[in-house]
Design a protein around this motif. Sequence first.
Motif, PDB file in Angstrom:
ATOM      1  N   PRO A   1      -1.748  -1.274  -8.170  1.00  0.00           N
ATOM      2  CA  PRO A   1      -2.963  -0.994  -7.384  1.00  0.00           C
ATOM      3  C   PRO A   1      -2.958   0.397  -6.743  1.00  0.00           C
ATOM      4  O   PRO A   1      -4.015   1.010  -6.580  1.00  0.00           O
TER       5      PRO A   1
ATOM      6  N   LEU B   1      -7.181   7.099  -8.276  1.00  0.00           N
ATOM      7  CA  LEU B   1      -8.330   7.576  -9.057  1.00  0.00           C
ATOM      8  C   LEU B   1      -9.617   7.584  -8.252  1.00  0.00           C
ATOM      9  O   LEU B   1     -10.612   8.150  -8.709  1.00  0.00           O
ATOM     10  N   ARG B   2      -9.647   6.996  -7.107  1.00  0.00           N
ATOM     11  CA  ARG B   2     -10.883   6.914  -6.308  1.00  0.00           C
ATOM     12  C   ARG B   2     -11.137   8.194  -5.561  1.00  0.00           C
ATOM     13  O   ARG B   2     -10.348   8.965  -5.224  1.00  0.00           O
TER      14      ARG B   2
ATOM     15  N   ARG C   1      -5.634   0.346 -18.041  1.00  0.00           N
ATOM     16  CA  ARG C   1      -5.838   1.785 -17.849  1.00  0.00           C
ATOM     17  C   ARG C   1      -4.500   2.498 -17.961  1.00  0.00           C
ATOM     18  O   ARG C   1      -3.505   2.045 -17.411  1.00  0.00           O
TER      19      ARG C   1
ATOM     20  N   ALA D   1      -4.169   2.816  -9.361  1.00  0.00           N
ATOM     21  CA  ALA D   1      -5.623   2.712  -9.499  1.00  0.00           C
ATOM     22  C   ALA D   1      -6.331   3.352  -8.305  1.00  0.00           C
ATOM     23  O   ALA D   1      -7.361   4.008  -8.465  1.00  0.00           O
ATOM     24  N   ARG D   2      -5.786   3.198  -7.117  1.00  0.00           N
ATOM     25  CA  ARG D   2      -6.388   3.766  -5.902  1.00  0.00           C
ATOM     26  C   ARG D   2      -6.394   5.287  -5.938  1.00  0.00           C
ATOM     27  O   ARG D   2      -7.280   5.925  -5.389  1.00  0.00           O
TER      28      ARG D   2
ATOM     29  N   GLN E   1       0.780   1.709 -18.367  1.00  0.00           N
ATOM     30  CA  GLN E   1      -0.507   1.028 -18.336  1.00  0.00           C
ATOM     31  C   GLN E   1      -0.510  -0.006 -17.230  1.00  0.00           C
ATOM     32  O   GLN E   1       0.466  -0.728 -17.042  1.00  0.00           O
ATOM     33  N   TRP E   2      -1.619  -0.044 -16.508  1.00  0.00           N
ATOM     34  CA  TRP E   2      -1.820  -1.080 -15.499  1.00  0.00           C
ATOM     35  C   TRP E   2      -3.252  -1.566 -15.632  1.00  0.00           C
ATOM     36  O   TRP E   2      -4.190  -0.775 -15.550  1.00  0.00           O
ATOM     37  N   GLU E   3      -3.418  -2.856 -15.869  1.00  0.00           N
ATOM     38  CA  GLU E   3      -4.721  -3.492 -16.032  1.00  0.00           C
ATOM     39  C   GLU E   3      -5.615  -2.741 -17.014  1.00  0.00           C
ATOM     40  O   GLU E   3      -6.781  -2.463 -16.731  1.00  0.00           O
TER      41      GLU E   3
ATOM     42  N   TYR F   1      -1.882   5.762 -17.404  1.00  0.00           N
ATOM     43  CA  TYR F   1      -1.541   6.772 -16.401  1.00  0.00           C
ATOM     44  C   TYR F   1      -0.366   7.583 -16.916  1.00  0.00           C
ATOM     45  O   TYR F   1       0.500   7.062 -17.621  1.00  0.00           O
TER      46      TYR F   1
END
Length: 191
Positions: free
Chosen positions: A184, A190-191, A128, A187-188, A124-126, A130
């Motif tokens: 980060p 996922l964009r 969310r 998270a990136r 988990q990060w922030e 994964y």
Amino acid sequence: MSTPIPPEERRHDAGRAVDDAYLHEWAEHFRAPLASAERADASAVAFRIGAEWLALPTAMLLRVAPHAVPHRVPHRTAHGMRGLVNVGGQLYPCIALAELLEIDADGGSVRTGRHTFARLLLVQWEGRGYALPVADLYGIVRYAGTRVQPPAATINKGAQRYLSGVLAEGDLRIGLLNAAMLGPQLARALR
């Protein structure tokens, strides 16, 4: 149950009576902390990708799950994004650390005396979750921060920027991943 007497002290204690002072002396001896003992102030979950042993802080770990084949997501081709995996009825984006860290996912030696098989680390990060596929799982490593050494200059440049240091654990050299740098990037993807 009697207290064992260290060999170097046996000859001095051979004629000594077992009284309260003697018991108190030995109680103090065993109560004192070991001078060489390090206090484990951090922990990480260690795993292998290809030939590289890495670790993430245990605070990021949600659980370990069996390996699952990710289902591709249309129009999502970000670096490292493999698709979605279903673990326990919940969908997680599957991110290949091998691609993010520029590590050859093939290769690596299987450790003897253990069953080795691929798994998913759910992290988990922030807020969310994964899924990170790994080739082998070592387990949780507790360590003193003073044992962490700087990464060698010969380490893969893709992985080196995400490492906070290297930890020696038995015959393994484990690269400690910096959660603040890696999060980060997850998270990136996922964009």
